[in-house]
Structures are given as structure tokens and as C-alpha cells.
Design an enzyme around this catalytic site. Structure first.
Site, PDB file in Angstrom:
ATOM      1  N   ARG A 268       0.844  -1.197   0.000  1.00 54.29           N
ATOM      2  CA  ARG A 268       0.000   0.000   0.000  1.00 54.29           C
ATOM      3  C   ARG A 268       0.877   1.244   0.000  1.00 54.29           C
ATOM      4  O   ARG A 268       1.965   1.247   0.550  1.00 54.29           O
ATOM      5  CB  ARG A 268      -0.909   0.021   1.239  1.00 54.29           C
ATOM      6  CG  ARG A 268      -2.071  -0.951   1.154  1.00 54.29           C
ATOM      7  CD  ARG A 268      -2.990  -0.822   2.359  1.00 54.29           C
ATOM      8  NE  ARG A 268      -2.370  -1.284   3.567  1.00 54.29           N
ATOM      9  CZ  ARG A 268      -1.807  -0.521   4.483  1.00 54.29           C
ATOM     10  NH1 ARG A 268      -1.807   0.799   4.344  1.00 54.29           N
ATOM     11  NH2 ARG A 268      -1.250  -1.029   5.547  1.00 54.29           N
TER      12      ARG A 268
ATOM     13  N   TYR B 213      -1.288  -3.485  -6.884  1.00 56.37           N
ATOM     14  CA  TYR B 213      -1.171  -4.172  -5.589  1.00 56.37           C
ATOM     15  C   TYR B 213      -2.531  -4.241  -4.871  1.00 56.37           C
ATOM     16  O   TYR B 213      -3.220  -3.222  -4.753  1.00 56.37           O
ATOM     17  CB  TYR B 213      -0.133  -3.467  -4.681  1.00 56.37           C
ATOM     18  CG  TYR B 213      -0.186  -4.033  -3.279  1.00 56.37           C
ATOM     19  CD1 TYR B 213       0.287  -5.320  -3.030  1.00 56.37           C
ATOM     20  CD2 TYR B 213      -0.792  -3.344  -2.241  1.00 56.37           C
ATOM     21  CE1 TYR B 213       0.179  -5.877  -1.764  1.00 56.37           C
ATOM     22  CE2 TYR B 213      -0.904  -3.895  -0.970  1.00 56.37           C
ATOM     23  CZ  TYR B 213      -0.420  -5.167  -0.742  1.00 56.37           C
ATOM     24  OH  TYR B 213      -0.551  -5.733   0.504  1.00 56.37           O
ATOM     25  N   GLY B 214      -2.861  -5.426  -4.368  1.00 54.69           N
ATOM     26  CA  GLY B 214      -4.169  -5.694  -3.770  1.00 54.69           C
ATOM     27  C   GLY B 214      -4.713  -4.591  -2.875  1.00 54.69           C
ATOM     28  O   GLY B 214      -5.836  -4.123  -3.054  1.00 54.69           O
TER      29      GLY B 214
ATOM     30  N   LYS C  37      -9.684  -2.215   1.588  1.00 53.15           N
ATOM     31  CA  LYS C  37      -9.291  -1.061   2.399  1.00 53.15           C
ATOM     32  C   LYS C  37     -10.104   0.175   1.995  1.00 53.15           C
ATOM     33  O   LYS C  37     -10.480   0.993   2.837  1.00 53.15           O
ATOM     34  CB  LYS C  37      -7.797  -0.787   2.237  1.00 53.15           C
ATOM     35  CG  LYS C  37      -6.922  -1.960   2.646  1.00 53.15           C
ATOM     36  CD  LYS C  37      -7.205  -2.384   4.057  1.00 53.15           C
ATOM     37  CE  LYS C  37      -6.299  -3.525   4.489  1.00 53.15           C
ATOM     38  NZ  LYS C  37      -6.604  -3.976   5.842  1.00 53.15           N
TER      39      LYS C  37
ATOM     40  N   HIS D  85     -10.750  -2.137  11.558  1.00 55.04           N
ATOM     41  CA  HIS D  85      -9.669  -2.992  11.052  1.00 55.04           C
ATOM     42  C   HIS D  85      -9.434  -4.102  12.079  1.00 55.04           C
ATOM     43  O   HIS D  85      -8.445  -4.091  12.812  1.00 55.04           O
ATOM     44  CB  HIS D  85      -8.416  -2.111  10.876  1.00 55.04           C
ATOM     45  CG  HIS D  85      -7.307  -2.762  10.125  1.00 55.04           C
ATOM     46  ND1 HIS D  85      -6.004  -2.339  10.223  1.00 55.04           N
ATOM     47  CD2 HIS D  85      -7.288  -3.781   9.245  1.00 55.04           C
ATOM     48  CE1 HIS D  85      -5.234  -3.069   9.437  1.00 55.04           C
ATOM     49  NE2 HIS D  85      -5.992  -3.957   8.845  1.00 55.04           N
TER      50      HIS D  85
ATOM     51  N   SER E 116      -1.520  -3.700  10.263  1.00 52.09           N
ATOM     52  CA  SER E 116      -1.224  -4.615   9.162  1.00 52.09           C
ATOM     53  C   SER E 116       0.005  -5.474   9.477  1.00 52.09           C
ATOM     54  O   SER E 116       0.987  -4.975  10.021  1.00 52.09           O
ATOM     55  CB  SER E 116      -0.935  -3.802   7.896  1.00 52.09           C
ATOM     56  OG  SER E 116      -1.979  -2.894   7.684  1.00 52.09           O
TER      57      SER E 116
ATOM     58  N   CYS F 295       0.535  -7.813  11.627  1.00 51.80           N
ATOM     59  CA  CYS F 295       0.860  -8.038  13.044  1.00 51.80           C
ATOM     60  C   CYS F 295       0.187  -9.300  13.575  1.00 51.80           C
ATOM     61  O   CYS F 295       0.009  -9.459  14.781  1.00 51.80           O
ATOM     62  CB  CYS F 295       0.459  -6.841  13.897  1.00 51.80           C
ATOM     63  SG  CYS F 295       1.537  -5.428  13.692  1.00 51.80           S
TER      64      CYS F 295
ATOM     65  N   ASP G 219      -9.607  -9.598   9.013  1.00 46.84           N
ATOM     66  CA  ASP G 219      -9.064  -8.260   8.736  1.00 46.84           C
ATOM     67  C   ASP G 219     -10.044  -7.116   9.020  1.00 46.84           C
ATOM     68  O   ASP G 219      -9.611  -6.054   9.442  1.00 46.84           O
ATOM     69  CB  ASP G 219      -8.620  -8.199   7.265  1.00 46.84           C
ATOM     70  CG  ASP G 219      -7.746  -6.987   6.960  1.00 46.84           C
ATOM     71  OD1 ASP G 219      -6.878  -6.662   7.795  1.00 46.84           O
ATOM     72  OD2 ASP G 219      -7.924  -6.371   5.898  1.00 46.84           O
TER      73      ASP G 219
ATOM     74  N   ARG H 187       1.696 -12.138  -0.887  1.00 44.55           N
ATOM     75  CA  ARG H 187       0.339 -12.348  -0.362  1.00 44.55           C
ATOM     76  C   ARG H 187      -0.326 -13.588  -0.929  1.00 44.55           C
ATOM     77  O   ARG H 187       0.002 -14.042  -2.029  1.00 44.55           O
ATOM     78  CB  ARG H 187      -0.533 -11.134  -0.751  1.00 44.55           C
ATOM     79  CG  ARG H 187      -0.084  -9.823  -0.115  1.00 44.55           C
ATOM     80  CD  ARG H 187      -0.559  -9.756   1.300  1.00 44.55           C
ATOM     81  NE  ARG H 187      -0.123  -8.579   2.011  1.00 44.55           N
ATOM     82  CZ  ARG H 187      -0.844  -7.982   2.961  1.00 44.55           C
ATOM     83  NH1 ARG H 187      -2.035  -8.436   3.281  1.00 44.55           N
ATOM     84  NH2 ARG H 187      -0.352  -6.943   3.609  1.00 44.55           N
TER      85      ARG H 187
HETATM   86  C1  OXD Z   1      -3.270  -4.508   5.291  1.00 45.45           C
HETATM   87  C2  OXD Z   1      -3.915  -5.698   4.701  1.00 45.45           C
HETATM   88  O1  OXD Z   1      -2.350  -3.951   4.680  1.00 45.45           O
HETATM   89  O2  OXD Z   1      -4.811  -6.252   5.362  1.00 45.45           O
HETATM   90  O3  OXD Z   1      -3.691  -4.105   6.386  1.00 45.45           O
HETATM   91  O4  OXD Z   1      -3.570  -6.091   3.583  1.00 45.45           O
HETATM   92 MN    MN Z   2      -5.386  -5.204   7.130  1.00 47.93          MN
END
Ligand code: OXD
Ligand code: MN
Length: 601
Positions: free
Chosen positions: A86, A216-217, A225, A245, A267, A269, A294, A385
Site C-alpha cells: 500500500r 497491488y491488492g 481497504k 480494522h 497490518s 501483526c 481483517d 500475499r
Molecule cells: C493490510 C492488509 O495492509 O490487510 O492491512 O492487507
Molecule cells: Mn489489514
């Protein structure tokens, strides 16, 4: 391997799922006139369409099929090396005024931003197919569920959206024919994947997202997001619910008593690991099940918070995933999975750092280069990912489709902190809990571009995802608390505290069940806790540590409140709040003062 691919020409019966809703037709037509695609593919989410798109993606070198025996029905994609995470610096909230976006967001004036993006999109899809992807976020029969349409010129995005959302006909039906119905407009174009022309722009007031220049996703699966969190949080405040989140997990005792817990970690973690936790042997009969890994959308019902997972799949970080760390994730990604930026072995399997077993003698790394264990470069990108459907998860919660959601007994905040923060503690009440969330911090990870390992404040793990003024977001949390007659208890955890020599003090993974058990006990009214200046802490004997090889010194260190460290921490809370330029609600400023006063007692 490519991101940008030429137009496809679907056979008859594929790509013509045109909805009847005039508002959608008008909008697609508008984008068509601007971006000038070769053709339009109206997706319906069917198996036949998916098979065709997979064939095309392979033919166009967007995807590589993996070994069918080793990872059935699974594919590998390699992104442009300049496009792997991101991009918070290029992410904008285009509210009418800078104040509405608030001090934690990049703001850009809506009119100017639309004009700039229109300039970039002009002719951008020439020679390409414009895909229209209808999708819903949320269980089909939930009042929280939202409809979105994403326009994209990336076949990889279409195939990923098919995993991550409930896509196709279901959304067209739910939207219906009313041109005034609420739905999210998402426009994505790869342009030429140039970081200088990469912008992820949100127009909350228009329920619109425009994302250009990335594949990128996190930047381009606009459901996730962008809609479920940034636009979602804006709508949630307006409509009286919460978009967070957070993972959502169920935990059931051997007697069949079940609780649900929502946990906000930044993210990368360990949300996915926690949501799929397997309790250690000592907890025989206990079960943990996943509702989401998520994002949680939560509403108030009968004075309680109920949560749904708006997504339909998991978009998780691959490196670090193994049978040791997360067997359920390994099983989930063993088939029907779309991998991005992992390594490819000579026998068509995927590999990444810390996967079980020895590394392959030779592989192709995430950039497409030869790799051996002697290589200096990583085989898989640290933010590589998987996208996998949630139905692959062996511990998927049975109520994951329940429209009303699952009742939340506890909310957990947590970050990656080498020091200061104890393993677990509980807030005194909701307001204090909001303070814990608002002052949360974590060491940064590879999920976003930029330096890794720096402590940054990340309120409620929403710093990159709150779609409006963070002060108003805190106010919204406080207002929700006032409406709850049976609020969840609020906790803070830290699995990442380090001792001498920089070694982690807590084993983590399945043993996090021990912490979860204390949280559940507290939710059931247990008084096994000690009062401290920062909140309620478990006493040494309140945590069930049976059959865990950990010495008491480590546990002491894990639960220690070091006054010197906390002095610094309190100063940082204050600095952070001050840096927000006066938007923080008075009650939270007061919470900070009360915390300092408790230390002085
Ligand atoms: C993030 C994700 O970046 O869930 O938080 O991909
Ligand atoms: Mn996330």
C-alpha cells in the site's frame, strides 16, 4: 510476467451480464467514453466466466498455473517490483474540506482531484478490456451489507475480487433497478504502473473511489481497504455503526459456552494467525473459529455490539506462514489460491521464507530471477500475499453468514512493541478503552511502503484506513459506547515484547490462547486481576501457563510496568494527541491526565 494485458474477446455468453440499473449503466458509459477501452466485460461471477478468465490470464502471462498435484487450482502472479505494498503517501481522502479529512489523512480538493484523475484516465484503457465487477460486502442477508461496482482494466483484479468478495449476479440482484439506491463506484486503471502516476483517491461524500497506477491488492481491490474501511468508516459514522480494522474470532469452551472477540492489530501483526489459532494441548476441548481476519463491521442490537465480516476471502501475508505458525492458514492456501510475489520452485510449487522444511535448492524468486539458498535476495517479497476463499478455512465459524452478525464479548487492541506494553491488560471502562485504542502504537511492517520497524501511533489500527477526521472518529467510538448497555470489555495485548538479547519473551501463536482464556474469564465476570495504573493486569497465577515452558522471570518481565518506560510512553501519548491539532475529544485528553495521576499516586 505482466500486469498490463491486451483486450480479451470472450465467447458468447461471457461478459454480457449488463445490469438493468440505469445509474450503473450511465456511470460505466461515462468511464468508457473517458478511458476508451477496446471492449467491456460485464462480469457475472460464474464458474464458466472464471475458467475463461483464468485461461486468458495464463495465456497473457499474467498468471502462472502451479503444479496441480501440489497446489490444486492455484496460480502465481508477480507484480511490478515497484508496486508491492500500500502507498499511504499517495492515498487521499477527498472530502470537501481539509478539516473533514482531518490531521491523519492526505487531503486533496475533490474538484481538482477529479480533474487530475480524469486527465490520467483519458484513453488509459485503449487496447484493453474494461471489466465491470459487481460485488457485495457482507453476508447476503445482512442489513449492513453494501453493494459496490468496480471498473478495472486488470484481469488479476477481477480474479482476486472473485475470491475476496461475493461477486457477480448476487450484487446486481441486490442493487435492483432503483437509480437512487446506495452503491459504491470504484474505478481502477493500471495506467502504466508508474509510481509517479499512482493515486488512491476516496470521495466519501460521493461514495466513490478512483485508484490509478498500481496493481497491488491493498490499493486496487477497492472492496477492501478503500470501501470496507475508508468509505465504510465514513458511512458507519453517518449511519450509526462501526467499520473497523479487526479480526473476529469465536472461542468455545469444552462445555459449549461460546464468546466472540474482535481484535484490532495493525497490518502484518498477526491478525490472520490469531483468527485461526489452534489451542495448545493443555486446552483440550477448546475451539477457536474464524469469522474474519481483517475487517469487522459492527452494529448495535439490543444494547450489544454485533459483528459481521464483510469479506469473502483472506488476503494474507505469506512469509512467516507455516505449519508451526498457522496450520489452518497452510491448509487454507493449499488449494484454490492466488499467490502474489512468492517464489516458484522447479516443480511448480510455491515457496517463501520460513515455510516448513528445507529451502529448495533452486527456485525463481518473486522478481522472476534464479534463486538459490546462497542468494542475498529474499525468494519471496516480505509483503507477498495469498488470496484464498474463506470457505477453505478448516475452522471457519458456522455463523459467518449470519446477517445480524455475532455478539462481541471483548475488543482487543494490540501492536508490535519490543518494550513498555505488557502481554495483556484490561481497561477500566469503555472510555478508558477508547483511550487505549486511540494511543495504540506499533512498529511498522512491510505492508506499506516506507521504513520498517519504527514505532508509530496507529489509533485502533485505523491510521491508514479512517476515511474522515480522526477526532470525529474518536467521538464516534465514545458515542457508540454511550448507546451500549452491554458493552464488550476492552483489552490491550502485546505478543512482541522482547527481553535481554532482543529475544521475544512470549512464545505467541497457539499459546496466545492462554491470554484469550483470561480475556474470556474476565468477560464472564472473573475477578482474577490486579489493579495497576494502566488498567487491570492478570496476576502471575491468573494466566493458565500449565505445560508451557516459560520461566517465571519471563512472565514477570512480560507483565512488568516499567515506570521509566511509561513516563516516556505518556509523553508520547500527549505529543501524539497534541500533534493532531486540537481535534481530540476532551474526555480522552482527561484520560491521559488521569493515567498520569495514577502513576503519581
Ligand atoms: C493490510 C492488509 O495492509 O490487510 O492491512 O492487507
Ligand atoms: Mn489489514
Amino acid at each position: 510476467m505482466k500486469d498490463i494485458a491486451p483486450a480479451i474477446s470472450p465467447p458468447s455468453g461471457i461478459g454480457n451480464n449488463k445490469p438493468a440499473n440505469q445509474a450503473v449503466l450511465d456511470w460505466v458509459h461515462e468511464v468508457e467514453l473517458l478511458a476508451k477501452p477496446e471492449n467491456i466485460c460485464w462480469c457475472d461471477g460464474s464458474e464458466r466466466e472464471c475458467d475463461y478468465l483464468l485461461q486468458e490470464a495464463m495465456r497473457q502471462n499474467v498468471l502462472i498455473k502451479l503444479n496441480e498435484k501440489k497446489v490444486p487450482r492455484s496460480y502465481l502472479h508477480r507484480s511490478n517490483p515497484n508496486d508491492v505494498a500500500r502507498v499511504e503517501q499517495f492515498t487521499f481522502i477527498c472530502a470537501p474540506t481539509k478539516e473533514e479529512a482531518g490531521p491523519t489523512n492526505n487531503w486533496s480538493e475533490p474538484g481538482e482531484t477529479y480533474a487530475k484523475l480524469q486527465g490520467l484516465l483519458k484513453g488509459a484503457m485503449r487496447g484493453r478490456t474494461l471489466f465491470v465487477v459487481p460485488y457485495i460486502m457482507g453476508p447476503p442477508d445482512s442489513p449492513l451489507t453494501k453493494v459496490g461496482f468496480e471498473i478495472t482494466d486488470s484481469i488479476y483484479v477481477v480474479l482476486s475480487m472473485r475470491i475476496m468478495t461475493r461477486m457477480g449476479e448476487i450484487a446486481v440482484k441486490r442493487l435492483g433497478n432503483d437509480p437512487a439506491a446506495e452503491w459504491n463506484r470504484g474505478v481502477h486503471s493500471l495506467l502504466d504502473i508508474d509510481p509517479a502516476r499512482r493515486f488512491i483517491c476516496h470521495f466519501p461524500q460521493d461514495n466513490t473511489i478512483i485508484s490509478v497506477g498500481s496493481g497491488y491488492g491493498g490499493n486496487v481491490l477497492l472492496s477492501k481497504k478503500c470501501l470496507a474501511l475508508r468509505i465504510g468508516s465514513y458511512l458507519a459514522r453517518k449511519q450509526g455503526w462501526m467499520a473497523e480494522h479487526m479480526l473476529i474470532l469465536g472461542v468455545e469452551s469444552p462445555e459449549g459456552k461460546k464468546h466472540y472477540v474482535a481484535a484490532a492489530f495493525p497490518s502484518a501483526c498477526g491478525k490472520t494467525n490469531f483468527a485461526m489459532l489452534i489451542p495448545p494441548k493443555h486446552f483440550a476441548g477448546w475451539k477457536v473459529t474464524t469469522v474474519g481476519d481483517d475487517i469487522a463491521w459492527m452494529q448495535i442490537r439490543n444494547g450489544r455490539l454485533y459483528a459481521v465480516n464483510p469479506e469473502n476471502g483472506y488476503f494474507g501475508v505469506v512469509p512467516g506462514t507455516s505449519y508451526k505458525s498457522n496450520p489452518n492458514a497452510m491448509k487454507s492456501i493449499s488449494h484454490d489460491t492466488l499467490y502474489t510475489n512468492v517464489a516458484l520452485t522447479d516443480d511448480g510449487d510455491v515457496w517463501w521464507e520460513s515455510k516448513d522444511g528445507p529451502p529448495p535448492k533452486h527456485a525463481i524468486d518473486w522478481k522472476g530471477n534464479d534463486w538459490t539458498p546462497d542468494s542475498k535476495e529474499k525468494a519471496a517479497h516480505p509483503n507477498s500475499r495469498f488470496a484464498t476463499p474463506m470457505r477453505n478455512n478448516p475452522v471457519l465459524d458456522l455463523d459467518v453468514e449470519k446477517g445480524e452478525g455475532v455478539p462481541i464479548s471483548a475488543i482487543i487492541f494490540g501492536g508490535r512493541r519490543s518494550n513498555t506494553m505488557p502481554l495483556v491488560f484490561q481497561s477500566f471502562d469503555w472510555e478508558h478503552g477508547v483511550y487505549l485504542g486511540a494511543t495504540m502504537a506499533s512498529e511498522t511492517t512491510a505492508a506499506a511502503t516506507g521504513a520498517v520497524g519504527q514505532v508509530r501511533r496507529d489509533p485502533m489500527a485505523m491510521l491508514p484506513f479512517c476515511g474522515y477526521n480522526i477526532g470525529d472518529y474518536f467521538r464516534h467510538w465514545l458515542a457508540i459506547g454511550k448507546r451500549l448497555t452491554n458493552p464488550p470489555l476492552i483489552f490491550n495485548v502485546n505478543w512482541f515484547r522482547k527481553g535481554e538479547g532482543g529475544k521475544f519473551l512470549w512464545p505467541g501463536f497457539g499459546d496466545n490462547m492462554r491470554v484469550l482464556k483470561w480475556i474470556i474469564d474476565r468477560s464472564e465476570g472473573s475477578d482474577a486481576a490486579l489493579k495497576s495504573p494502566i488498567g487491570w493486569l492478570p496476576g502471575l497465577h491468573d494466566l493458565d501457563l500449565a505445560e508451557l515452558e516459560i520461566d517465571h522471570k519471563c512472565v514477570d518481565e512480560l507483565l512488568e510496568i516499567d515506570h521509566e518506560e511509561w513516563k516516556k510512553e505518556l509523553a508520547e501519548h500527549k505529543n501524539f494527541f497534541d500533534s493532531l491539532g486540537g481535534v481530540v475529544p476532551e474526555v480522552l485528553m482527561k484520560q491521559g491526565e488521569q493515567l498520569a495521576a495514577r502513576f503519581a499516586e
